[in-house]
Scaffold this motif. Structure first.
Motif, short mmCIF file in Angstrom:
data_model
loop_
_atom_site.label_atom_id
_atom_site.label_comp_id
_atom_site.label_asym_id
_atom_site.label_seq_id
_atom_site.Cartn_x
_atom_site.Cartn_y
_atom_site.Cartn_z
N GLU A 171 0.82 -1.21 0.00
CA GLU A 171 0.00 0.00 0.00
C GLU A 171 0.85 1.25 0.00
N LYS A 172 1.93 1.27 0.78
CA LYS A 172 2.77 2.46 0.88
C LYS A 172 3.61 2.67 -0.39
N VAL A 173 4.05 1.59 -1.00
CA VAL A 173 4.79 1.71 -2.26
C VAL A 173 3.86 2.21 -3.36
N THR A 174 2.67 1.65 -3.45
CA THR A 174 1.69 2.07 -4.45
C THR A 174 1.30 3.53 -4.26
N ASN A 175 1.18 3.97 -3.02
CA ASN A 175 0.81 5.35 -2.73
C ASN A 175 1.83 6.33 -3.30
N LEU A 176 3.12 6.02 -3.18
CA LEU A 176 4.16 6.89 -3.74
C LEU A 176 4.17 6.83 -5.27
N GLU A 177 3.85 5.68 -5.83
CA GLU A 177 3.80 5.55 -7.30
C GLU A 177 2.69 6.40 -7.90
N LYS A 178 1.61 6.64 -7.13
CA LYS A 178 0.49 7.45 -7.64
C LYS A 178 0.89 8.88 -7.94
N GLY A 235 3.64 9.89 -9.37
CA GLY A 235 4.56 10.00 -10.49
C GLY A 235 5.92 9.37 -10.28
N CYS A 236 6.09 8.58 -9.26
CA CYS A 236 7.37 7.90 -9.03
C CYS A 236 7.28 6.47 -9.55
N SER A 237 8.33 6.02 -10.19
CA SER A 237 8.36 4.64 -10.65
C SER A 237 8.66 3.70 -9.49
N GLU A 238 8.42 2.40 -9.69
CA GLU A 238 8.68 1.43 -8.63
C GLU A 238 10.15 1.41 -8.25
N LYS A 251 10.42 14.35 -8.43
CA LYS A 251 11.85 14.04 -8.44
C LYS A 251 12.57 14.77 -7.30
N LEU A 252 12.09 16.00 -6.99
CA LEU A 252 12.71 16.76 -5.91
C LEU A 252 12.45 16.11 -4.55
N VAL A 253 11.27 15.51 -4.41
CA VAL A 253 10.95 14.80 -3.17
C VAL A 253 11.85 13.58 -3.02
N LEU A 254 12.14 12.92 -4.14
CA LEU A 254 13.04 11.76 -4.10
C LEU A 254 14.44 12.18 -3.66
N GLN A 255 14.85 13.39 -4.02
CA GLN A 255 16.17 13.88 -3.63
C GLN A 255 16.17 14.41 -2.20
N HIS A 256 15.02 14.88 -1.73
CA HIS A 256 14.92 15.47 -0.39
C HIS A 256 13.76 14.82 0.37
N PRO A 257 13.94 13.60 0.83
CA PRO A 257 12.84 12.89 1.50
C PRO A 257 12.37 13.51 2.80
N PHE A 258 13.15 14.46 3.37
CA PHE A 258 12.71 15.11 4.61
C PHE A 258 11.37 15.82 4.43
N LYS A 264 -0.56 10.62 5.82
CA LYS A 264 0.43 11.70 5.95
C LYS A 264 1.19 11.91 4.65
N VAL A 265 1.61 10.82 4.01
CA VAL A 265 2.35 10.93 2.76
C VAL A 265 1.47 11.55 1.68
N GLN A 266 0.20 11.15 1.62
CA GLN A 266 -0.72 11.71 0.63
C GLN A 266 -0.89 13.21 0.81
N ARG A 267 -1.11 13.66 2.05
CA ARG A 267 -1.34 15.07 2.31
C ARG A 267 -0.09 15.91 2.04
N ASN A 268 1.07 15.40 2.45
CA ASN A 268 2.30 16.14 2.18
C ASN A 268 2.59 16.22 0.69
N MET A 269 2.44 15.11 -0.02
CA MET A 269 2.71 15.09 -1.46
C MET A 269 1.73 15.99 -2.22
#
Length: 375
Positions: free
Chosen positions: A231-238, A240-243, A280-287, A263-268
């Protein structure tokens, strides 16, 4: 007392008679005085014993160094301890004391596990303590681990604890790494499970055994449910991030697995929709995924818009925006609010405080669905 004295005198008289020697009055007086002294000493020792032995659990905890505030915490978490039997409770506290645990530690343990003192902790106690001492290396580290997770004294020693520890050691997580995981993740032992799918997830991260993140990846995947990981991996893929990018992100920041889907949905949504940043910027700065939306992200971005509107400098934009989001509250206000004249700084501070007070819409009516352990 006096019947016993007469009995002693009679016995001494019979013995003396058999030897054809009769006791004198002085000897009888000496015997009586001696026996009286012995009896008084025994009674005194019994009274001292009674005075030293606690009358109830309250006196027992006080003897163990618990203050009135500590007693209030203990009995609020576990009211039945107020009327607990002293003898079994004393034996358990003696065992805990032998491990270096103090009264304040016992308060923390009961706050963490209210039913702890209701269980048998003497099961395989010596063998368990020897094993844990070997594992943690010192009594102080063992004490710290027990305060963090007192259930280490309760887990099924042979069928659960030892096999799980051996399993992590097979994965290459041992020594100080394993100690850190046991202390930081108290549910490591009861919730660990591995299968082929989880092994495949670990491989997808591409983390090597020598990496600092390896122990976190293995431990978090080990205690997480399969459906939760998916569920958490799929949520990030929604967003625009690839697996492959998601698993690479989890390899660099495995603690993202501890964040809820909400939390991840609301922040994203805020990062992509309001801040206009790319995934892509979120992938570089996961904070950015760990930041509190209401306390940090939203008010600081709104303040950036206010500074732009008032044409004040410095502006919060570009790379400085990422730095501003990572600053402490005091440093942020010093850098972007208090650097202006007093009247302007007051206006900005009021705007910023109002932005922080704006809560999530319909937060009071939000239904909290508890599905158990979040991982």
């Amino acid at each position: 007392m006096f019947p016993k004295v007469h009995l002693v005198l009679k016995l001494r008289f019979l013995v003396s008679s058999s030897n054809c020697q009769f006791p004198t009055i002085n000897s009888a007086v000496r015997i009586t005085a001696t026996y009286s002294t012995i009896c008084q000493n025994q009674v005194g020792s019994r009274r001292a014993e009674v005075m030293e032995h606690p009358r109830d659990s309250i006196e027992l905890f006080r003897k163990w160094g618990c203050s009135e505030n500590d007693l209030l915490k203990i009995f609020s978490r576990r009211p039945s301890l107020r009327h607990a039997q002293v003898t079994p409770l004393l034996s358990k506290l003696n065992l805990l004391s032998s491990l270096g645990l103090t009264g304040s530690d016992i308060v923390k343990i009961i706050s963490c596990r209210p039913r702890f003192l209701c269980y048998r902790i003497n099961n395989c106690f010596d063998e368990r303590v020897e094993f844990l001492m070997t594992l943690f290396g010192s009594r102080e580290m063992l004490r710290k681990a027990l305060v963090r997770n007192p259930s280490l004294l309760l887990y099924d020693f042979h069928n659960r604890m030892k096999p799980v520890i051996a399993l992590y050691e097979e994965f290459g997580v041992s020594g100080n790494d394993l100690i850190k995981m046991l202390i930081s993740r108290p549910t490591l032992i009861p919730r660990t499970s591995f299968n082929e799918e989880k092994m495949e997830y670990i491989k997808k991260t591409g983390v090597s055994k020598g990496s600092k993140m390896y122990k976190y990846v293995v431990a978090l995947i080990g205690i997480s449910r399969l459906e939760t990981i998916r569920e958490k991996v799929t949520n990030l893929e929604k967003f625009g991030c690839s697996e492959e990018e998601v698993w690479s992100l989890l390899a660099r920041s495995p603690l993202i697995l501890t964040l809820s889907v909400d939390k991840v949905q609301r922040n994203m949504t805020f990062i992509l929709g309001t801040m206009k940043l790319s995934p892509k910027l979120v992938l570089q700065h996961p904070f950015l995924l760990f930041c509190n939306l209401e306390a940090i992200l939203k008010p600081r971005i709104l303040l950036a818009g206010k500074l732009k509107e008032m044409e004040l400098h410095p502006q919060i934009k570009g790379s400085l925006m990422l730095r501003a989001l990572r600053m402490t509250e005091i440093r942020f206000l010093t850098a972007f609010v208090k650097c202006h004249p007093q009247n302007v700084a007051t206006e900005l501070l009021e705007f910023y405080e109002h932005a922080k007070r704006c809560k999530r819409l319909a937060e009071a009516s939000k239904k909290i669905l508890r599905t158990g352990f979040p991982f």
